[in-house]
Design an enzyme around this catalytic site. Structure first.
Site, short mmCIF file in Angstrom:
data_model
loop_
_atom_site.label_atom_id
_atom_site.label_comp_id
_atom_site.label_asym_id
_atom_site.label_seq_id
_atom_site.Cartn_x
_atom_site.Cartn_y
_atom_site.Cartn_z
NE ARG A 48 -0.71 1.87 3.52
CZ ARG A 48 0.41 2.58 3.68
NH1 ARG A 48 1.57 2.00 3.98
NH2 ARG A 48 0.39 3.89 3.55
CB ALA A 50 0.36 6.77 -4.01
CG ASP A 239 -3.32 7.98 -2.08
OD1 ASP A 239 -3.38 8.51 -0.96
OD2 ASP A 239 -2.90 6.82 -2.27
CE LYS A 250 -5.83 5.57 3.68
NZ LYS A 250 -6.74 4.67 2.91
O1 MRU Z 1 -4.95 3.15 1.54
P1 MRU Z 1 -3.47 3.41 1.60
O2 MRU Z 1 -2.85 2.95 2.87
O3 MRU Z 1 -2.75 2.90 0.37
O4 MRU Z 1 -3.36 5.00 1.57
C1 MRU Z 1 -2.09 5.59 1.61
C2 MRU Z 1 -2.13 7.07 1.67
O5 MRU Z 1 -3.16 7.69 1.65
C3 MRU Z 1 -0.79 7.76 1.65
O6 MRU Z 1 -0.86 8.96 2.36
C4 MRU Z 1 -0.40 8.07 0.20
O7 MRU Z 1 -0.53 6.93 -0.60
C5 MRU Z 1 0.99 8.58 0.10
S1 MRU Z 1 2.21 7.34 0.47
C6 MRU Z 1 3.73 8.05 0.23
#
Ligand code: MRU
Length: 353
Positions: A48, A50, A239, A250
């Site tokens: 998980r 991005a 994301d 998130k």
């Molecule tokens: O659902 P997830 O855990 O994949 O969500 C991750 C996030 O929202 C992070 O803040 C985002 O992907 C940036 S990671 C560098």
């Protein structure tokens, strides 16, 4: 292969990833050469964040064609497209996934004239390039962003944006790590990040391993913390960022941005340019993933709500550009007006490609 543990890596002729759903209680490393296992891991948030999702798609697509032996180009095209479709259907919001798929597609079609074995080599090289570039981008984000962090800063962050979520190092957490390595004394408040607790399970784990002062709070404590004067800035990841700066991240990020503005606290977004969707004008165009009700009615497998209760579970929200103080990328810190300044970045990136 590096000697340092990464959340996703290429080892020998396989992908190795940490099952992030088991952290911090268990460090479970999974090795596979089956692209369907990689795609399923993205869907289930074993992989998980991005940038990590983009890297996984690169390796996964390579694995999908690795064992293909049929030299017929038409059959190859169909098989390749099917593999790409499997990854495109895993999660809809993080644009890094689609960015990585497009990169793999470009390499595939530009090299389709080659012998199959050579084409496969090109695809692996591209997947490794996606991984390596992400690591470099995170380093640069850390260096640029650390300029925004004063000594003795109290920082609030949300979700997990560290080495687990990226090729290595991290984006928002990469800034925190860099500031800490520069000798700044910092304290980090971490939102637990319901429903899946990426803050409580992953971010605290990462920060504490580095010896950074870490204080876990539940998501609903942030406004009070700000009122008490305990937060100097908020830093989050992204994301997908639209061309006007609207940012999907998130769920709960939007709340934080609103309360940060109310308390006059700077709100920074950190992301590589691979998280910017140069094809959409505003955040209204960002598809928001909705997840199953079990993630709301249960905490770590333990039921907390009555059977049959209705739920709504968006995994992300969109923070409007007006609430964002700056966006930190590998090419520098971008300030408002975002419409204008992101266009400049777009031109730079398209000229480079
Ligand atoms: O659902 P997830 O855990 O994949 O969500 C991750 C996030 O929202 C992070 O803040 C985002 O992907 C940036 S990671 C560098």
């Amino acid at each position: 292969m590096s000697s340092r543990l990464r959340s996703i890596d290429w080892v020998g002729d396989k992908v190795r990833f940490i099952d992030q759903t088991k952290l911090p209680n268990e460090l479970d490393l999974i090795e596979t050469d089956d692209y369907k296992i990689v795609a399923d891991a993205i869907k289930k948030l074993k992989i998980r964040g991005a940038p990590a999702i983009g890297i996984a798609a690169g390796f996964g697509i390579y694995l999908g064609v690795k064992n293909f032996e049929d030299d017929d180009k038409e059959n190859l095209k169909v098989a390749f497209q099917n593999v790409c479709d499997v990854f495109a259907k895993t999660r809809p919001t993080a644009v890094n996934l689609f960015w990585a798929i497009e990169r793999m597609k470009k390499v595939f079609y530009e090299n389709l004239h080659l012998e199959l074995v050579e084409l496969k080599k090109k695809l692996l090289a591209e997947a490794l390039a996606i991984q390596n570039e992400d690591i470099q981008m995170c380093r640069q984000i850390g260096l640029h962003g650390s300029k925004l962090i004063p000594d003795e800063a109290n920082i609030l962050t949300h979700c997990n944006t560290g080495w687990l979520a990226t090729g290595d190092y991290g984006t928002a957490l990469g800034i925190i790590y860099t500031a800490f390595e520069q000798g700044k004394k910092i304290k980090v408040y971490v939102d637990e990040t319901r429903p899946l607790l990426q803050g409580a399970r992953l971010t605290t784990w990462e920060l504490m391993q580095r010896g950074i002062e870490t204080i876990l709070i539940t998501d609903n404590m942030a406004a009070y913390l700000m009122k008490l004067g305990k937060v100097d800035c908020v830093i989050v990841g992204a994301d997908r960022v639209a061309l006007n700066g609207d940012t999907a991240n998130k769920i709960g990020t939007y709340n934080l941005a609103i309360i940060a503005r109310y308390h006059n606290i700077p709100f920074y977004v950190a992301c590589p340019t691979s998280s910017i969707d140069f094809n959409i004008k505003t955040g209204d165009e960002i598809p928001i993933e909705e997840r199953g009700s079990e993630e709301i009615v249960e905490i770590m497998g333990q039921r907390i709500a009555p059977a049959g209760v209705k739920t709504f579970s968006p995994a992300f929200d969109v923070t409007p550009n007006s609430l964002i103080t700056a966006i930190v990328t590998e090419v520098g810190i971008i300030y408002p007006p975002f419409e204008e300044n992101l266009q400049k970045i777009k031109r730079k990136i398209y000229a480079r490609d």
